[in-house]
Design a protein around this motif. Structure first.
Motif, mmCIF file in Angstrom:
data_model
loop_
_atom_site.group_PDB
_atom_site.id
_atom_site.type_symbol
_atom_site.label_atom_id
_atom_site.label_comp_id
_atom_site.label_asym_id
_atom_site.label_seq_id
_atom_site.Cartn_x
_atom_site.Cartn_y
_atom_site.Cartn_z
ATOM 1 N N UNK A 32 -4.422 -15.517 39.648
ATOM 2 C CA UNK A 32 -4.062 -16.742 38.947
ATOM 3 C C UNK A 32 -5.377 -17.458 38.634
ATOM 4 N N UNK A 34 -7.584 -20.792 36.828
ATOM 5 C CA UNK A 34 -7.498 -22.225 36.587
ATOM 6 C C UNK A 34 -8.822 -22.748 36.029
ATOM 7 N N UNK A 36 -10.508 -26.631 36.094
ATOM 8 C CA UNK A 36 -10.406 -28.018 36.512
ATOM 9 C C UNK A 36 -11.545 -28.810 35.894
ATOM 10 N N UNK A 46 -6.470 -30.788 36.956
ATOM 11 C CA UNK A 46 -6.181 -29.515 36.313
ATOM 12 C C UNK A 46 -6.214 -29.652 34.795
ATOM 13 N N UNK A 49 -3.993 -23.520 33.286
ATOM 14 C CA UNK A 49 -3.858 -22.437 34.254
ATOM 15 C C UNK A 49 -3.242 -21.219 33.574
ATOM 16 N N UNK A 51 -1.087 -17.690 34.741
ATOM 17 C CA UNK A 51 -0.482 -16.852 35.771
ATOM 18 C C UNK A 51 -0.118 -15.485 35.203
ATOM 19 N N UNK A 90 -14.884 -26.754 36.356
ATOM 20 C CA UNK A 90 -14.841 -25.708 37.368
ATOM 21 C C UNK A 90 -13.765 -24.688 37.035
ATOM 22 N N UNK A 94 -7.206 -17.755 42.193
ATOM 23 C CA UNK A 94 -6.354 -17.566 43.361
ATOM 24 C C UNK A 94 -5.829 -16.146 43.292
ATOM 25 N N UNK A 101 -8.399 -20.070 47.576
ATOM 26 C CA UNK A 101 -8.845 -20.376 46.235
ATOM 27 C C UNK A 101 -10.367 -20.275 46.200
ATOM 28 N N UNK A 102 -10.868 -19.709 45.118
ATOM 29 C CA UNK A 102 -12.306 -19.543 44.956
ATOM 30 C C UNK A 102 -12.735 -20.256 43.686
ATOM 31 N N UNK A 103 -13.737 -21.114 43.842
ATOM 32 C CA UNK A 103 -14.218 -21.897 42.714
ATOM 33 C C UNK A 103 -15.588 -21.398 42.265
ATOM 34 N N UNK A 104 -15.849 -21.551 40.985
ATOM 35 C CA UNK A 104 -17.184 -21.321 40.484
ATOM 36 C C UNK A 104 -18.086 -22.484 40.837
#
Lengths: 113, 111
Positions: A32, A34, A36, A46, A49, A51, A90, A94, A101-104
């Motif tokens: 998934x 996203x 932000x 947000x 997104x 999915x 960002x 997921x 959750x992993x963010x840049x």
């Protein structure tokens, strides 16, 4: 751990210019995705997104992003930026099989009036 | 109004002095999470909780503790803070559509 790469760290544009921010992730399975936005002094909100389904997703404030599975990418675009788009952006991932959750590292966008 | 609240918003403390940052949500979400945000590193997940009494480590759990005794609250505990924990901390919940809702952030400085 998965990784999310945002290659543009700082972007400066004039109003009405087009925007594209890159995002690549490392996980090969179902994800998934996203985007932000964090306006100065505020918390993350947000933008959009993805999915499943149509790989071109539209979000708020005229933003859109395209999921390209073969490139592990989820780039953010906007045809014409405004001064109010000045913010940090960002990308996040997921992994469907997990709860993390992993963010840049984020891209700082400055739009010059 | 649906929201995630954090307290305090700003905190300056000294090395070794235990502190707790509270997080509360009124959306009845089961999933809650803590992140730290550092320049050039983005957001990194510290801990998350799928439900009451269930917590799991994220990417950077060292030096932190959490508890989830009730659904609405998810405090972050630093038993012995160190200067490398100086950061901006965000609490977040997860809605039914897998969208995260973030709190306003807590800026922590450890001297």
């Amino acid at each position: 751990a998965q990784s999310v790469s945002q290659h543009n760290h700082h972007v400066i544009l004039s109003e009405a210019a087009s925007l594209e921010l890159g995002c690549n992730y490392s996980y090969g399975g179902t994800v998934n995705l996203f985007w932000y936005v964090q306006y100065p002094g505020q918390h993350l909100q947000l933008l959009l997104k993805y999915f499943s389904g149509d790989p071109l997703v539209k979000g708020i404030k005229g933003f859109e992003a395209e999921f390209i599975k073969s490139k592990f990418s989820f780039n953010l675009r906007k045809p014409s930026v405004q001064w109010s788009d000045t913010a940090e952006y960002f990308c996040a991932v997921n992994v469907n099989t997990g709860n993390q959750f992993y963010f840049g590292t984020g891209t700082s966008l400055t739009v010059i009036p | 109004e649906a929201q995630v609240t954090q307290n305090p918003r700003y905190l300056i403390t000294v090395t070794g002095k235990k502190l707790t940052v509270t997080c509360s949500q009124n959306m009845n979400h089961e999933y809650m999470s803590w992140y730290r945000q550092d320049p050039g590193l983005g957001l990194r997940q510290i801990y998350y909780s799928m439900n009451v009494e269930v917590t799991d480590k994220g990417d950077v759990p060292e030096g932190y503790k959490v508890s989830r005794k009730e659904k609405r609250n998810f405090p972050l505990i630093l038993e012995s803070p160190s200067p490398n924990q100086t950061s901006l901390y965000f609490c977040a919940t997860l809605g039914d559509l897998n969208e995260q809702f973030f709190g306003p952030g807590t800026r922590l400085t450890v001297l």
